[in-house]
Design an enzyme around this catalytic site. Sequence first.
Site, PDB file in Angstrom:
ATOM      1  CG  HIS A 139      -2.632  -1.325   0.492  1.00  0.00           C
ATOM      2  ND1 HIS A 139      -2.210  -1.953   0.912  1.00  0.00           N
ATOM      3  CD2 HIS A 139      -3.104  -0.632  -0.418  1.00  0.00           C
ATOM      4  CE1 HIS A 139      -3.208  -2.624   0.795  1.00  0.00           C
ATOM      5  NE2 HIS A 139      -4.187  -2.626  -0.111  1.00  0.00           N
ATOM      6  NE  ARG A 187      -6.254   1.136  -2.594  1.00  0.00           N
ATOM      7  CZ  ARG A 187      -5.610   1.060  -3.552  1.00  0.00           C
ATOM      8  NH1 ARG A 187      -5.534   1.653  -4.246  1.00  0.00           N
ATOM      9  NH2 ARG A 187      -5.004  -0.288  -4.731  1.00  0.00           N
ATOM     10  NE  ARG A 228     -11.010  -1.369  -0.687  1.00  0.00           N
ATOM     11  CZ  ARG A 228      -9.675  -1.969  -1.606  1.00  0.00           C
ATOM     12  NH1 ARG A 228      -9.858  -2.643  -1.740  1.00  0.00           N
ATOM     13  NH2 ARG A 228      -8.779  -0.376  -0.204  1.00  0.00           N
ATOM     14  CG  ASN A 258      -3.560  -4.580  -6.195  1.00  0.00           C
ATOM     15  OD1 ASN A 258      -3.194  -4.501  -7.365  1.00  0.00           O
ATOM     16  ND2 ASN A 258      -3.818  -3.272  -5.516  1.00  0.00           N
ATOM     17  CG  ASP A 259      -5.664  -7.730  -1.070  1.00  0.00           C
ATOM     18  OD1 ASP A 259      -4.465  -8.308  -1.396  1.00  0.00           O
ATOM     19  OD2 ASP A 259      -6.285  -7.119  -1.095  1.00  0.00           O
ATOM     20  NE  ARG A 319      -1.363  -5.413  -1.339  1.00  0.00           N
ATOM     21  CZ  ARG A 319      -2.625  -5.434  -1.845  1.00  0.00           C
ATOM     22  NH1 ARG A 319      -3.234  -5.337  -1.701  1.00  0.00           N
ATOM     23  NH2 ARG A 319      -2.364  -3.538  -1.943  1.00  0.00           N
TER      24      ARG A 319
HETATM   25  C1  PEP Z   1      -6.251  -5.194  -4.787  1.00  0.00           C
HETATM   26  O1  PEP Z   1      -6.651  -5.918  -3.833  1.00  0.00           O
HETATM   27  O2  PEP Z   1      -6.414  -5.375  -5.881  1.00  0.00           O
HETATM   28  C2  PEP Z   1      -7.067  -3.719  -4.462  1.00  0.00           C
HETATM   29  C3  PEP Z   1      -7.994  -2.957  -5.777  1.00  0.00           C
HETATM   30  O3  PEP Z   1      -7.395  -3.552  -2.982  1.00  0.00           O
HETATM   31  P1  PEP Z   1      -5.886  -2.722  -2.399  1.00  0.00           P
HETATM   32  O4  PEP Z   1      -4.228  -2.819  -2.911  1.00  0.00           O
HETATM   33  O5  PEP Z   1      -6.300  -1.622  -1.447  1.00  0.00           O
HETATM   34  O6  PEP Z   1      -6.055  -4.261  -1.393  1.00  0.00           O
HETATM   35 MG    MG Z   2      -7.565  -5.704  -2.193  1.00  0.00          MG
END
Ligand code: PEP
Ligand code: MG
Length: 585
Positions: free
Chosen positions: A209, A316, A353, A477-478, A488
């Site tokens: 992040h 976010r 979100r 990402n997750d 990550r």
């Molecule tokens: C993700 O996981 O791709 C996402 C957009 O959420 P975040 O990066 O805030 O976990």
């Molecule tokens: Mg995510």
Amino acid sequence: MTFSVHGLAVSRGIAIGRAVLVASSRADVAHYFIGADKIEAEIQRVRVARDAVAEEITRVQRELPKDVPHELSALLDVHLMLLADEQLSNGVKHWITDRLYNAEWALTTQFEIIARQFDDMEDEYLRERKADLEQVVERILAFMKGVASPVLPVAQANRQARQQDLLLDDTMDVPLVLVAHDISPADMLQFKQSLFVGFATDVGGRTSHTAIVARSLDIPAVVGARSASQLIEQDDWVIIDGDAGVLIVDPSPIILAEYGFKQRQGELERQRLNRLKHTPSLTLDGQKIELLANIEMPDDTANAVNVGAVGVGLFRSEFLFMGRAGRLPDEQEQYLAYRKAVEGMQGLPVTIRTVDIGSDKPLDKLAGRTQDGQLNPALGLRAIRWSLADPPMFLTQLRAILRAAAHGQVNLLVPMLSHVSEIRQTLSLIDHARAELDNKGIAYGPVQLGAMIEIPAAALTLKLFLKYFDFLSIGTNDLIQYTLAIDRADEAVAHLYDPCHPAVLRLIADTIAECNAQGKGVSVCGEMAGDVAMTRLLLGLGLRSFSMHPSQILAVKQQVLRADAGKLARWAQEVLLSDEPAALL
Ligand code: PEP
Ligand code: MG
């Protein structure tokens, strides 16, 4: 002597500036520039705090019971000696007077310098005095916290200094790059208003992040540069190559000239992209592609509108909750923030979100990368799990979002769902929030409900999700993190974090296909959506809605304008079947 440090490229472009080292243990210390008229007052703040700490130590020493070991009194003597040390006080004065650093920043900067001298000492006893100095500095900082003057946002303080044409000597005009072991996402937000032209950290992965916020700042950044904060010294000249993921320290004139050239080329490229701002986002074969913005704060909508985003695909909201020492925003504060975002988008849709706290987004920045009591934060009480564990907190957020929906088109997006019981609990809480507003006669608006697909379990049970939700948003990402079992945020396994792994692509492809087949909306809001190397593949897989940081929208639009979606669809199926999809991109 010139040397380079390699890390991970997370935010494009070249930055050249002097290093400002920020110690992460003291990252909660405010960093801002003061107006020239505040110099004396800032020096005085440190002096008063230092004297108060000295007085306290002297009193403790005086009142020590007779039978305590002699070493304790000797230790207090060492602390008094360190407090009186001229290198500390002169250094602090220098940073305040010559650089216009605020008192806390000046003190921690000087501490870092002296601490390094201690590290280099041969004598073990002297080396260990660093810990004493650290304690002394912490005491001064703690005292100052109680008497701190109001913090001026950096940009504002500097603007005032410029307007008054005060003290703008050469050093003030030099661009600054931030170097730290680690920076929490909440700290990154603080730096959003600052003057830094680039930054580098020792730790972090490409989609941590901290890296994501860096990308939103649109300044060159490198993370995972291992020991950068040890190798680079305060004030060193540093080039941050955000494209290659390299830091060049103390560059020679030839290297400087070369990077100066690259920097100008990058600037020209940006200007060229700017011309696409008003061009409709259509492929060569006429497919309309929706380019949306990811934002962290309501003010980010200005940037989103500026680059022609057709809505916010991911707000976010957790960034409203961070770094507040546990005091969460109440319903009214949240409502005003969401409403500001809705109004900022001037009639375009905003996808909010629900809070995604946990893992590498701790509530309190001092909680660090791992949270106390959690064995494995990425697999722990995060996102919707955290919300469902605290229904009153969650209901407060839901009411605030529903109320903001009375002012424009709002979509409500839920992160990290995996189980039908979580879906049912979430939906029932949304109904409950509506009922509460009805009972109180408070106005609210309709919302489209969406779920993030970011856990493989969700991607493998799409029909279930589509029974309950109006749209899906793929959090790559997750999804990558959980499919490949790669943290990550961990630079040690960053080389294994592979968006093109056939398993990841299969889950993404199936999600897009199922939504398209059922006529439900689907978008990608992970970093993959803003990666120009992935645009053609995602288009080929049938994706028509991409959400990314505003800084990436025009570059992705350029890819869209050059693409033929029909041809890409055939090619994408080949990529999906390949053992090594990355080789075909
Ligand atoms: C993700 O996981 O791709 C996402 C957009 O959420 P975040 O990066 O805030 O976990
Ligand atoms: Mg995510």
